[in-house]
Design a protein around this motif. Structure first.
Motif, PDB file in Angstrom:
ATOM      1  N   ASN A   1       0.864  -1.180   0.000  1.00 53.78           N
ATOM      2  CA  ASN A   1       0.000   0.000   0.000  1.00 53.78           C
ATOM      3  C   ASN A   1       0.895   1.222   0.000  1.00 53.78           C
ATOM      4  O   ASN A   1       1.953   1.194   0.614  1.00 53.78           O
ATOM      5  CB  ASN A   1      -0.860   0.076   1.272  1.00 53.78           C
ATOM      6  N   GLY A   2       0.455   2.282  -0.622  1.00 52.51           N
ATOM      7  CA  GLY A   2       1.200   3.538  -0.540  1.00 52.51           C
ATOM      8  C   GLY A   2       0.255   4.636  -0.125  1.00 52.51           C
ATOM      9  O   GLY A   2       0.015   5.569  -0.891  1.00 52.51           O
ATOM     10  N   SER A   3      -0.296   4.518   1.060  1.00 53.85           N
ATOM     11  CA  SER A   3      -1.266   5.541   1.460  1.00 53.85           C
ATOM     12  C   SER A   3      -1.137   5.866   2.939  1.00 53.85           C
ATOM     13  O   SER A   3      -0.645   5.063   3.738  1.00 53.85           O
ATOM     14  CB  SER A   3      -2.688   5.072   1.145  1.00 53.85           C
ATOM     15  N   TRP A   4      -1.565   7.053   3.267  1.00 54.41           N
ATOM     16  CA  TRP A   4      -1.421   7.621   4.604  1.00 54.41           C
ATOM     17  C   TRP A   4      -2.108   6.754   5.667  1.00 54.41           C
ATOM     18  O   TRP A   4      -1.518   6.386   6.681  1.00 54.41           O
ATOM     19  CB  TRP A   4      -2.017   9.025   4.586  1.00 54.41           C
ATOM     20  N   GLY A   5      -3.384   6.432   5.417  1.00 64.33           N
ATOM     21  CA  GLY A   5      -4.161   5.687   6.407  1.00 64.33           C
ATOM     22  C   GLY A   5      -3.544   4.332   6.681  1.00 64.33           C
ATOM     23  O   GLY A   5      -3.458   3.877   7.831  1.00 64.33           O
ATOM     24  N   SER A   6      -3.088   3.669   5.635  1.00 69.56           N
ATOM     25  CA  SER A   6      -2.477   2.356   5.777  1.00 69.56           C
ATOM     26  C   SER A   6      -1.172   2.452   6.558  1.00 69.56           C
ATOM     27  O   SER A   6      -0.897   1.640   7.449  1.00 69.56           O
ATOM     28  CB  SER A   6      -2.232   1.765   4.386  1.00 69.56           C
ATOM     29  N   ALA A   7      -0.341   3.456   6.257  1.00 67.25           N
ATOM     30  CA  ALA A   7       0.937   3.617   6.956  1.00 67.25           C
ATOM     31  C   ALA A   7       0.693   3.891   8.442  1.00 67.25           C
ATOM     32  O   ALA A   7       1.392   3.358   9.310  1.00 67.25           O
ATOM     33  CB  ALA A   7       1.746   4.750   6.325  1.00 67.25           C
ATOM     34  N   LYS A   8      -0.304   4.698   8.720  1.00 64.80           N
ATOM     35  CA  LYS A   8      -0.614   5.021  10.117  1.00 64.80           C
ATOM     36  C   LYS A   8      -1.046   3.761  10.874  1.00 64.80           C
ATOM     37  O   LYS A   8      -0.595   3.491  11.989  1.00 64.80           O
ATOM     38  CB  LYS A   8      -1.734   6.080  10.146  1.00 64.80           C
ATOM     39  N   GLU A   9      -1.902   2.987  10.240  1.00 66.05           N
ATOM     40  CA  GLU A   9      -2.407   1.771  10.881  1.00 66.05           C
ATOM     41  C   GLU A   9      -1.296   0.730  11.042  1.00 66.05           C
ATOM     42  O   GLU A   9      -1.210   0.051  12.056  1.00 66.05           O
ATOM     43  CB  GLU A   9      -3.571   1.216  10.049  1.00 66.05           C
ATOM     44  N   GLN A  10      -0.434   0.620  10.040  1.00 75.42           N
ATOM     45  CA  GLN A  10       0.688  -0.332  10.171  1.00 75.42           C
ATOM     46  C   GLN A  10       1.597   0.061  11.327  1.00 75.42           C
ATOM     47  O   GLN A  10       2.100  -0.800  12.056  1.00 75.42           O
ATOM     48  CB  GLN A  10       1.492  -0.414   8.867  1.00 75.42           C
ATOM     49  N   GLY A  11       1.808   1.372  11.516  1.00 81.39           N
ATOM     50  CA  GLY A  11       2.615   1.835  12.643  1.00 81.39           C
ATOM     51  C   GLY A  11       1.954   1.461  13.966  1.00 81.39           C
ATOM     52  O   GLY A  11       2.621   0.990  14.898  1.00 81.39           O
ATOM     53  N   ARG A  12       0.664   1.641  14.024  1.00 79.50           N
ATOM     54  CA  ARG A  12      -0.056   1.306  15.260  1.00 79.50           C
ATOM     55  C   ARG A  12       0.030  -0.196  15.544  1.00 79.50           C
ATOM     56  O   ARG A  12       0.292  -0.620  16.670  1.00 79.50           O
ATOM     57  CB  ARG A  12      -1.531   1.746  15.141  1.00 79.50           C
ATOM     58  N   ILE A  13      -0.167  -0.987  14.499  1.00 81.83           N
ATOM     59  CA  ILE A  13      -0.122  -2.445  14.679  1.00 81.83           C
ATOM     60  C   ILE A  13       1.278  -2.891  15.108  1.00 81.83           C
ATOM     61  O   ILE A  13       1.437  -3.708  16.019  1.00 81.83           O
ATOM     62  CB  ILE A  13      -0.518  -3.163  13.357  1.00 81.83           C
ATOM     63  N   ALA A  14       2.300  -2.314  14.468  1.00 85.05           N
ATOM     64  CA  ALA A  14       3.684  -2.671  14.836  1.00 85.05           C
ATOM     65  C   ALA A  14       3.919  -2.315  16.296  1.00 85.05           C
ATOM     66  O   ALA A  14       4.451  -3.138  17.066  1.00 85.05           O
ATOM     67  CB  ALA A  14       4.682  -1.939  13.935  1.00 85.05           C
ATOM     68  N   GLY A  15       3.525  -1.120  16.700  1.00 86.30           N
ATOM     69  CA  GLY A  15       3.730  -0.683  18.085  1.00 86.30           C
ATOM     70  C   GLY A  15       3.022  -1.601  19.063  1.00 86.30           C
ATOM     71  O   GLY A  15       3.595  -1.982  20.103  1.00 86.30           O
ATOM     72  N   THR A  16       1.814  -1.985  18.729  1.00 87.56           N
ATOM     73  CA  THR A  16       1.040  -2.868  19.612  1.00 87.56           C
ATOM     74  C   THR A  16       1.760  -4.206  19.800  1.00 87.56           C
ATOM     75  O   THR A  16       1.910  -4.696  20.914  1.00 87.56           O
ATOM     76  CB  THR A  16      -0.363  -3.126  18.992  1.00 87.56           C
TER      77      THR A  16
END
Ligand SMILES: Cc1cc2nc3c(=O)[nH]c(=O)nc-3n(C[C@H](O)[C@H](O)[C@H](O)COP(=O)(O)OP(=O)(O)OC[C@H]3O[C@@H](n4cnc5c(N)ncnc54)[C@H](O)[C@@H]3O)c2cc1C
Lengths: 74, 412
Positions: B291-306
């Motif tokens: 994916n190359g989109s803002w919402g996806s990058a934000k969610e991936q960061g959250r998932i990684a952090g979790t």
């Protein structure tokens, strides 16, 4: 102008040309899927609409779409 | 106390830092970025370049945001290597930062055109806030511009030209804009949008070389047909090269991006990746994807952090991404993976309304909506449900989509 009523509260979108120092500006792609659907309903209804959920919007913010829309929660 | 290091302070890195602080209050968190400013809104910098939005609201975090959360932020700091045996990140000044868990969130850099003159003054790329400031300066002075790269980022250059009153020629290699996702009918709506703002799409063109003056300033773009397009600046957006060169010594699994599972874990223990540069396991698609989109990058960061904080596989990434173009009178929204799949359906409804849905194994995997975005949440819902609907294209292409008109879902 587009608006929607909830129990005691209304979301209003107004087209705006000027952005000086608003508290927050968001691109439409930052809205959640549900908020996008509600936002789009409001934009396309052009008047009273059935949108009743305020979550995902902040009073005074500007949302960048095909125009800039200022959100008021009144 | 766990030491977390995050390389990259874009939306994926920053959202991971925020999540880590919430989930692991006593940990040490360091965010390292080679940019000179903390997180800003990358998807609004085009509005700044258009001259419509001042700088202030584009900034998302100031340095106090990190201090308040006891997160160490290192600006202007380039990571040169990572030693995953020693568990250290090496910085350009020779110093080391040690970690227990590492997140790589370094995104990409616009790819340069491999043609003569591509390093000339005035040949511009669009990724950082600094890029946007330069593009704005050029566009405010320019009379004419050339644009190369018929994709989602190239069109932002067209919009800047339109908003700043610059006459643009948009050089495309094929017969239409974003030919991987749009048919001629859909693309023509976008071409008309470009023309309406003063940008002329030029087809079966592309770029052979740039001409420059004695000062090394670009003066023209010359296409492979020998046509010359005079320009005061050129906007180049032919793709992204992922920022992984500092990982050349690391035994990370790569496949045009860093391969991760749905938990954002790489093949190396305690090393995670998030954002544009991942090739992640897409649970909805059943295969790895990007994916190359803002919402996806934000969610991936959250998932990684979790998952980093939990030291386990607590939450998987399950997301239908979307990407809008808002520059014209009509909206455009691409969702999921519109260029993938084995089948598709499409229809034009008016001069500004068109829809395409992509299917794989009968299920929706993505699509593009132009003009009327109303069905977006219904299509995304069907994607999440993994429902086989490709045999009911008429229902999906109806002007008003009513999911109740679909035949009942079969047991899969
Ligand atoms: C002009 C433009 C318009 C866009 N429009 C949209 C849109 O409308 N909708 C949408 O959804 N998406 C849009 N996008 C895409 C979106 O911005 C990205 O998908 C998202 O920002 C990716 O975030 P990220 O955190 O993965 O990477 P990035 O934001 O690229 O962040 C990576 C960071 O890591 C830093 N870094 C890299 N290497 C190193 C290193 N070795 N050491 C230290 N730091 C390093 C980089 O400098 C950068 O700050 C747009 C992008 C651009 C450029």
């Amino acid at each position: 102008m587009s608006s929607s009523s909830t129990v005691g509260r209304t979301v209003t979108l107004r087209r705006t040309e000027t952005v000086r120092s608003p508290p927050r500006v968001r691109h439409v792609d930052e809205l959640s899927e549900d908020a996008l659907a509600r936002f789009y309903d409001l934009v396309t209804s052009g008047g009273g609409s059935a949108v009743t959920d305020l979550t995902g919007f902040v009073d005074g913010e500007i949302i960048v779409f095909t125009d800039y829309y200022r959100v008021s929660l009144e | 106390m766990t030491e977390y290091v995050i390389i990259g302070d874009g939306i994926s890195g920053s959202s991971a830092a925020e999540t880590l602080r919430e989930e692991d209050p006593d940990s040490e968190i360091t965010v390292i970025t080679d940019e000179g400013e903390p997180l800003y809104n990358r998807i609004l910098i085009k509005e700044h370049a258009k001259g419509k939005l001042p700088e202030a609201p584009i900034s998302i975090h100031d340095e106090a945001w990190y201090e308040d959360r006891d997160i160490t932020l290192s600006l202007d700091t380039h990571v040169t290597t990572v030693d995953t045996d020693e568990k250290v990140v090496r910085i350009h000044d020779g110093s080391d930062v040690s970690y227990d868990k590492l997140l790589i969130a370094t995104g990409g850099t616009p790819t340069q055109l491999p043609v003569p003159g591509s390093d000339a003054e005035g040949v511009l790329h669009f990724w950082t806030f600094q890029d946007a400031r330069r593009i704005k300066e050029y566009a405010e002075e320019a009379e004419q511009a050339a644009i190369v790269g018929a994709g989602l980022l190239g069109i932002d250059f067209a919009a800047v030209c339109g908003a700043q009153g610059v006459e643009g020629n948009y050089l495309m290699r094929g017969d239409r804009w974003w030919r991987y996702a749009l048919s001629s009918e859909g693309a023509e709506i976008m071409h008309q949008g470009m023309r309406d703002v003063g940008v002329e799409p030029v087809f079966d063109s592309g770029l052979d070389h740039f001409e420059t003056d004695d000062d090394g300033q670009v003066t023209a773009a010359v296409d492979p047909n020998g046509e010359r397009y005079p320009c005061d600046f050129a906007g180049v957006a032919i793709g992204l090269t992922f920022n992984t060169e500092f990982l050349h010594d690391v035994d990370l699994e790569m496949d045009n991006g860093i391969v991760v599972d749905q938990y954002m874990q790489t093949n190396l223990e305690d090393v995670y990746a998030a954002g544009d540069l991942t090739r992640f396991y897409d649970v909805l698609l059943g295969e790895h994807a990007q994916n190359g989109s803002w919402g996806s990058a934000k969610e991936q960061g959250r998932i990684a952090g979790t998952n980093m904080a939990a030291d386990g596989e607590t939450e998987g990434f399950e997301w239908v991404s979307s990407y809008s173009i808002t520059h014209f009178d009509f909206p455009f929204l691409s969702f999921g993976h519109p260029t993938l799949g084995d089948d598709h359906a499409e229809r034009k409804y008016s001069d500004t309304e068109w829809r395409r849905i992509a299917f794989k194994d009968g299920k929706i995997v993505g699509g593009v909506l132009i003009g009327d975005l109303a069905p977006q949440s219904k299509f995304k819902q069907l994607m999440r449900e993994g429902r086989v609907v490709a045999d009911q294209k008429e229902v999906l292409l109806a002007e008003t989509v009513d999911l109740d008109d679909l035949a009942p879902a079969q047991e899969q």
